[in-house]
Design a protein around this motif. Structure first.
Motif, PDB file in Angstrom:
ATOM      1  N   GLN A   4     -14.607  22.125 -55.742  1.00 42.85           N
ATOM      2  CA  GLN A   4     -16.165  22.042 -55.283  1.00 42.85           C
ATOM      3  C   GLN A   4     -16.159  21.676 -53.738  1.00 42.85           C
ATOM      4  OE1 GLN A   4     -19.149  22.092 -57.285  1.00 42.85           O
ATOM      5  NE2 GLN A   4     -17.857  23.392 -58.395  1.00 42.85           N
ATOM      6  N   ASP A   5     -15.319  20.510 -53.384  1.00 39.15           N
ATOM      7  CA  ASP A   5     -15.385  20.021 -52.094  1.00 39.15           C
ATOM      8  C   ASP A   5     -14.975  21.268 -51.007  1.00 39.15           C
ATOM      9  OD1 ASP A   5     -15.551  17.761 -53.059  1.00 39.15           O
ATOM     10  OD2 ASP A   5     -13.740  17.020 -52.810  1.00 39.15           O
ATOM     11  N   ARG A  27     -15.433  24.704 -51.618  1.00 41.44           N
ATOM     12  CA  ARG A  27     -16.265  25.505 -51.616  1.00 41.44           C
ATOM     13  C   ARG A  27     -17.655  24.943 -50.361  1.00 41.44           C
ATOM     14  NH1 ARG A  27     -17.689  27.832 -57.048  1.00 41.44           N
ATOM     15  NH2 ARG A  27     -15.559  28.246 -57.113  1.00 41.44           N
ATOM     16  N   ALA A  28     -17.804  23.595 -50.678  1.00 40.33           N
ATOM     17  CA  ALA A  28     -18.987  23.031 -50.012  1.00 40.33           C
ATOM     18  C   ALA A  28     -18.443  22.939 -48.350  1.00 40.33           C
ATOM     19  CB  ALA A  28     -19.126  21.636 -50.513  1.00 40.33           C
ATOM     20  N   GLY A  29     -17.249  22.385 -48.168  1.00 36.09           N
ATOM     21  CA  GLY A  29     -16.760  22.464 -46.841  1.00 36.09           C
ATOM     22  C   GLY A  29     -16.569  23.830 -46.337  1.00 36.09           C
ATOM     23  N   VAL A  61     -20.193  24.777 -45.270  1.00 33.60           N
ATOM     24  CA  VAL A  61     -20.581  24.203 -44.151  1.00 33.60           C
ATOM     25  C   VAL A  61     -19.912  24.668 -42.924  1.00 33.60           C
ATOM     26  CG1 VAL A  61     -20.827  21.732 -43.136  1.00 33.60           C
ATOM     27  CG2 VAL A  61     -21.033  22.193 -45.619  1.00 33.60           C
ATOM     28  N   SER A  89     -21.389  28.003 -41.766  1.00 29.70           N
ATOM     29  CA  SER A  89     -22.750  27.790 -41.121  1.00 29.70           C
ATOM     30  C   SER A  89     -22.909  27.116 -39.907  1.00 29.70           C
ATOM     31  CB  SER A  89     -23.646  26.987 -42.144  1.00 29.70           C
ATOM     32  OG  SER A  89     -23.329  25.502 -42.140  1.00 29.70           O
ATOM     33  N   SER A 149     -10.271  17.908 -47.449  1.00 29.26           N
ATOM     34  CA  SER A 149     -11.654  17.544 -46.817  1.00 29.26           C
ATOM     35  C   SER A 149     -11.649  17.035 -45.486  1.00 29.26           C
ATOM     36  CB  SER A 149     -12.510  16.844 -47.860  1.00 29.26           C
ATOM     37  OG  SER A 149     -12.664  17.513 -48.990  1.00 29.26           O
ATOM     38  N   ALA A 150     -10.432  16.029 -45.301  1.00 34.07           N
ATOM     39  CA  ALA A 150     -10.465  15.254 -44.146  1.00 34.07           C
ATOM     40  C   ALA A 150     -10.550  16.064 -42.757  1.00 34.07           C
ATOM     41  CB  ALA A 150      -9.293  13.894 -44.272  1.00 34.07           C
ATOM     42  N   PHE A 196     -14.092  17.628 -42.347  1.00 29.35           N
ATOM     43  CA  PHE A 196     -14.718  16.559 -41.803  1.00 29.35           C
ATOM     44  C   PHE A 196     -14.444  16.466 -40.471  1.00 29.35           C
ATOM     45  CE2 PHE A 196     -15.380  14.832 -46.175  1.00 29.35           C
ATOM     46  CZ  PHE A 196     -16.737  14.944 -46.318  1.00 29.35           C
ATOM     47  N   ASP A 238     -10.245  11.646 -47.036  1.00 28.50           N
ATOM     48  CA  ASP A 238     -11.505  12.171 -46.964  1.00 28.50           C
ATOM     49  C   ASP A 238     -12.738  11.511 -46.867  1.00 28.50           C
ATOM     50  OD1 ASP A 238      -9.845  14.260 -47.623  1.00 28.50           O
ATOM     51  OD2 ASP A 238     -10.430  14.500 -49.526  1.00 28.50           O
ATOM     52  N   GLY A 259     -15.259  11.356 -43.957  1.00 32.84           N
ATOM     53  CA  GLY A 259     -16.562  11.789 -44.127  1.00 32.84           C
ATOM     54  C   GLY A 259     -17.424  10.847 -43.762  1.00 32.84           C
ATOM     55  N   LEU A 309     -18.295   8.529 -51.119  1.00 32.11           N
ATOM     56  CA  LEU A 309     -18.892   9.070 -50.219  1.00 32.11           C
ATOM     57  C   LEU A 309     -20.513   9.418 -50.458  1.00 32.11           C
ATOM     58  CD1 LEU A 309     -16.380  11.757 -48.820  1.00 32.11           C
ATOM     59  CD2 LEU A 309     -17.606   9.989 -47.656  1.00 32.11           C
ATOM     60  N   SER A 323     -16.495  14.642 -51.727  1.00 31.51           N
ATOM     61  CA  SER A 323     -16.579  15.063 -50.519  1.00 31.51           C
ATOM     62  C   SER A 323     -17.747  16.311 -50.703  1.00 31.51           C
ATOM     63  CB  SER A 323     -15.254  16.082 -49.992  1.00 31.51           C
ATOM     64  OG  SER A 323     -14.227  14.896 -49.646  1.00 31.51           O
ATOM     65  N   ALA A 324     -17.759  17.051 -51.682  1.00 27.92           N
ATOM     66  CA  ALA A 324     -18.689  17.988 -51.571  1.00 27.92           C
ATOM     67  C   ALA A 324     -20.111  17.572 -51.434  1.00 27.92           C
ATOM     68  CB  ALA A 324     -18.694  18.809 -53.050  1.00 27.92           C
ATOM     69  N   ALA A 374     -21.052  15.055 -49.649  1.00 28.34           N
ATOM     70  CA  ALA A 374     -21.106  14.607 -48.165  1.00 28.34           C
ATOM     71  C   ALA A 374     -21.253  16.084 -47.485  1.00 28.34           C
ATOM     72  CB  ALA A 374     -19.845  14.003 -47.998  1.00 28.34           C
ATOM     73  N   PHE A 375     -20.285  17.157 -47.657  1.00 28.09           N
ATOM     74  CA  PHE A 375     -20.561  18.100 -47.006  1.00 28.09           C
ATOM     75  C   PHE A 375     -22.150  18.928 -46.864  1.00 28.09           C
ATOM     76  CE2 PHE A 375     -15.696  18.970 -47.483  1.00 28.09           C
ATOM     77  CZ  PHE A 375     -15.551  18.933 -46.191  1.00 28.09           C
ATOM     78  N   VAL A 376     -22.369  18.732 -48.277  1.00 30.60           N
ATOM     79  CA  VAL A 376     -23.927  19.163 -48.365  1.00 30.60           C
ATOM     80  C   VAL A 376     -24.945  18.484 -47.448  1.00 30.60           C
ATOM     81  CG1 VAL A 376     -26.023  19.457 -49.904  1.00 30.60           C
ATOM     82  CG2 VAL A 376     -23.579  20.177 -50.890  1.00 30.60           C
ATOM     83  N   ILE A 409     -24.362  17.158 -44.570  1.00 30.72           N
ATOM     84  CA  ILE A 409     -23.974  17.770 -43.122  1.00 30.72           C
ATOM     85  C   ILE A 409     -24.457  18.702 -43.014  1.00 30.72           C
ATOM     86  CG2 ILE A 409     -22.061  18.156 -41.753  1.00 30.72           C
ATOM     87  CD1 ILE A 409     -20.162  16.071 -43.165  1.00 30.72           C
ATOM     88  N   TRP A 410     -24.407  19.885 -44.032  1.00 29.51           N
ATOM     89  CA  TRP A 410     -25.111  20.937 -44.063  1.00 29.51           C
ATOM     90  C   TRP A 410     -26.412  20.957 -43.838  1.00 29.51           C
ATOM     91  CZ3 TRP A 410     -27.906  22.555 -48.052  1.00 29.51           C
ATOM     92  CH2 TRP A 410     -28.720  23.905 -48.014  1.00 29.51           C
ATOM     93  N   ILE A 433     -21.892  25.525 -55.697  1.00 28.49           N
ATOM     94  CA  ILE A 433     -21.472  24.181 -56.408  1.00 28.49           C
ATOM     95  C   ILE A 433     -22.232  23.869 -57.327  1.00 28.49           C
ATOM     96  CG2 ILE A 433     -19.860  23.855 -54.152  1.00 28.49           C
ATOM     97  CD1 ILE A 433     -21.960  21.991 -53.193  1.00 28.49           C
ATOM     98  N   ASN A 434     -21.849  22.865 -57.747  1.00 30.68           N
ATOM     99  CA  ASN A 434     -22.466  22.060 -59.019  1.00 30.68           C
ATOM    100  C   ASN A 434     -23.359  20.909 -58.398  1.00 30.68           C
ATOM    101  OD1 ASN A 434     -21.235  23.656 -60.910  1.00 30.68           O
ATOM    102  ND2 ASN A 434     -19.593  22.168 -60.956  1.00 30.68           N
TER     103      ASN A 434
END
Lengths: 396, 396
Positions: free
Chosen positions: A154-155, A157-159, A162, A165, A216-217, A220, B155, B159, B189, B216-217, B219-221, B223-224, B265-266
């Motif tokens: 999940q991280d 995919r989200a990472g 982002v 984007s 992720s780190a 980020f 992370d 983050g 996070l 992290s997911a 947190a990425f969201v 940021i996005w 993502i979920n």
């Protein structure tokens, strides 16, 4: 092992046998209880739940086989050692079938055999308990691990989303210049980061960074880097300090060095950053521990630009140096790479890889897509590292 | 179990005994080899490495005890069952001391006892093997897990740093308005996100979002989200569409809904977003599945603003509605919270928690620091959820 922690229950109607068994086991350090018949024995068993039972098979009140079953009805895991007369092996077989842990034949000539039987039975219990514990621990850890891995996906995919984007437009064209880039991430989240901007209609500022580590780190960190540089450029017009291009670049590097150290993580980054002044046709750049060096392509000939300096985020108070270069007045391409590209070039020595990279650049004529085609990045299923390419072409 | 997979080696100099042992074990399904003396037996052992050995203790060429030791010199884990005459229990004790798995006394009246001894010895071997395997598996999984947890801590640190570096200035003051905020992250996070901007010297745009999930997911969201909204506002002047404030807000929500679903993502998010037009003194806002509702404090009295709508990132093609509100002309405070605040209010029912939240706002006079003091966020060691507070105060 400390035998006194084990409670043994001896059940035998013959006083002499019972006493000698009890005495020997006590001498061996065990905590021993005894009973003269099956019913007293069962009552004591229910009360004490001993670790092991030693019982005669033939007793006046209840058959030892029945007692064995009664004990296992209460606690199936309790080892029961049965004692039988030499003439009644049939009972022993029956007892073993019913789950007796071991047997002894009367007369018990050497008591050490008894103690060994006790040890063996207790060891088996312990092995079963350990087995179950390890199995559960392993299962639990694996479930937890799966949960972590699912979360990481999940991280990831989200990472990725982002990072993409936030990527600059590619190709970006303005004032005879074409900026284009590509980042092909490995299986992990990318620690590579590219950004560029055309500022005040005069300066092309750009960088390519490679953050160490996986997950992720570093992702980020790339986001933070992009953000902090963009803010500095936008809010403070850093990098486009008309008076002193060099000190602007150096302040920027010193600032991100301080902040990355302050972040307190184990990731550092290498970076090549530069500014092209389109009016003076000068390039100012810094190489901060980054390889390969920038490549300049002019008249079909590629060469590495010089430069060296420390990575960022490792050394407090680190300083860098700006290199100045007069750019050709005709067409040229400036190319930056992350070191992932070198792993795709099939040469063993670094120097040979770098030589070949120059040939790749020449063949590509500075186009990012061609470079990616030539090194066949897309045919590789699991990239060992991210591959990032930034190209700034001037077409007069 | 499938006995034929087990290779047994029977060593006895008495032909009759050897044959009957071998025959019975073969009938029980085992694969049986036999030898008439110790030296042949040892040679066969070295060749076959059987799973279990049954050996007589007294043989003409070599003592059975010596053979036992020779076998264990080759493979210490091999179970050896010794057979002894009834009169020589001393040898049995000696054999057990030397690591014999079990013993049988000649004459072997019931062969089933032998088979049971074989089963028990093989079971013990299997238990030891399983034990070692489970132990290693568990160890491996735990090491892997520790590595994951260490990576997560990295992370987390990275983050948090990025999130904080992207936070808007607090307090931010312009044109009679004071914006201030605070996000106190839980152990994980933060999935809470606040942003605000004063645009074209006329509009206060602001939002408070709460992304579901941990790690992290989300947190990425955040940021996005911050990035995509800022880009839209900066590049497209969205939210400050002079013609139609409402459609600008709605397009923004629809766009982030589409993108968040696309991210795959979920995690979804709830959000309260609004724009204050300082010229007309109007507030336009949307509540997208977010609780608690915005609180308006005027003349020392706090009340919830109305609003409802779907969360973002869950429903394709979802629509929202903009609520318009004429703001008071004097002083007022507008407060947004993440639902983490409700968990800190010691009431059981949601309605009672919300009532108490209004009293907290009144007591705080709309100051973020006071609210945080009153609910004692900072005294709680492990926050169950992030707590985010955004306050926009107008002081005439």
């Amino acid at each position: 092992m400390d035998n006194s922690q084990y409670k043994l229950l001896v059940i035998d109607d013959e006083l002499g046998v019972r006493q000698s068994l009890t005495a020997y086991l006590e001498d061996s350090g065990f905590t021993v209880y005894d009973a003269p018949d099956a019913s007293t024995g069962l009552a004591l068993f229910n009360e004490l739940l001993p670790d092991l039972v030693i019982t005669d098979l033939s007793m006046p009140d209840t058959n030892g086989l029945t007692l064995l079953q009664q004990i296992h009805d209460v606690l199936p895991s309790t080892p029961v050692i049965v004692i039988s007369g030499a003439g009644v092996m049939g009972d022993v077989v029956q007892a073993l079938r019913l789950g007796a842990a071991d047997y002894l034949i009367k007369p018990i000539v050497d008591m050490e055999v008894l103690v060994m039987a006790v040890y063996k039975s207790l060891e088996r219990c312990q092995l079963l308990v350990d087995n179950e514990r390890y199995r559960l621990e392993s299962e639990k850890a694996n479930i937890e691990l799966k949960r972590h891995i699912a979360a990481l996906e999940q991280d990831q995919r989200a990472g990725n989303f982002v990072q993409q984007s936030m990527s600059p437009v590619s190709p970006f064209t303005a004032d005879q210049y074409i900026c284009e880039h590509s980042i092909i991430p490995s299986l992990y989240l990318s620690g590579d980061c590219i950004d560029y901007a055309y500022i005040t209609q005069r300066y092309y500022a750009f960088y390519l960074a490679d953050v160490s580590g996986h997950g992720s780190a570093p992702a980020f960190v790339t986001i933070w880097l992009r953000n902090v540089v963009a803010q500095l450029v936008r809010l403070k017009k850093m990098l486009v300090d008309f008076e002193n291009q060099e000190s602007a670049l150096l302040s920027l590097l010193e600032l991100i060095n301080v902040q990355l150290i302050e972040m307190g993580i184990n990731n550092h980054l290498t970076l090549t950053i530069g500014v092209i002044d389109t009016e003076t046709n000068k390039l100012y750049y810094v190489v901060a521990g980054h390889l390969p060096l920038p490549v300049l392509l002019t008249n079909g000939k590629a060469r590495f630009l010089e430069g060296s300096g420390k990575p960022i985020g490792l050394f407090e108070g680190a300083k860098w140096e700006v290199t100045q270069l007069d750019l050709p007045y005709g067409d040229f391409s400036l190319l930056l790479f992350s070191d992932g590209i070198l792993e795709l070039i099939e040469e063993k020595e670094l120097i040979a890889k770098e030589e070949l990279l120059l040939r790749v650049v020449e063949e590509s004529q500075g186009h990012v897509d061609s470079i990616i085609d030539i090194v066949e990045v897309k045919n590789i299923e699991e990239l060992p590292d991210d591959v990032a390419v930034l190209s700034i072409r001037k077409v007069v």
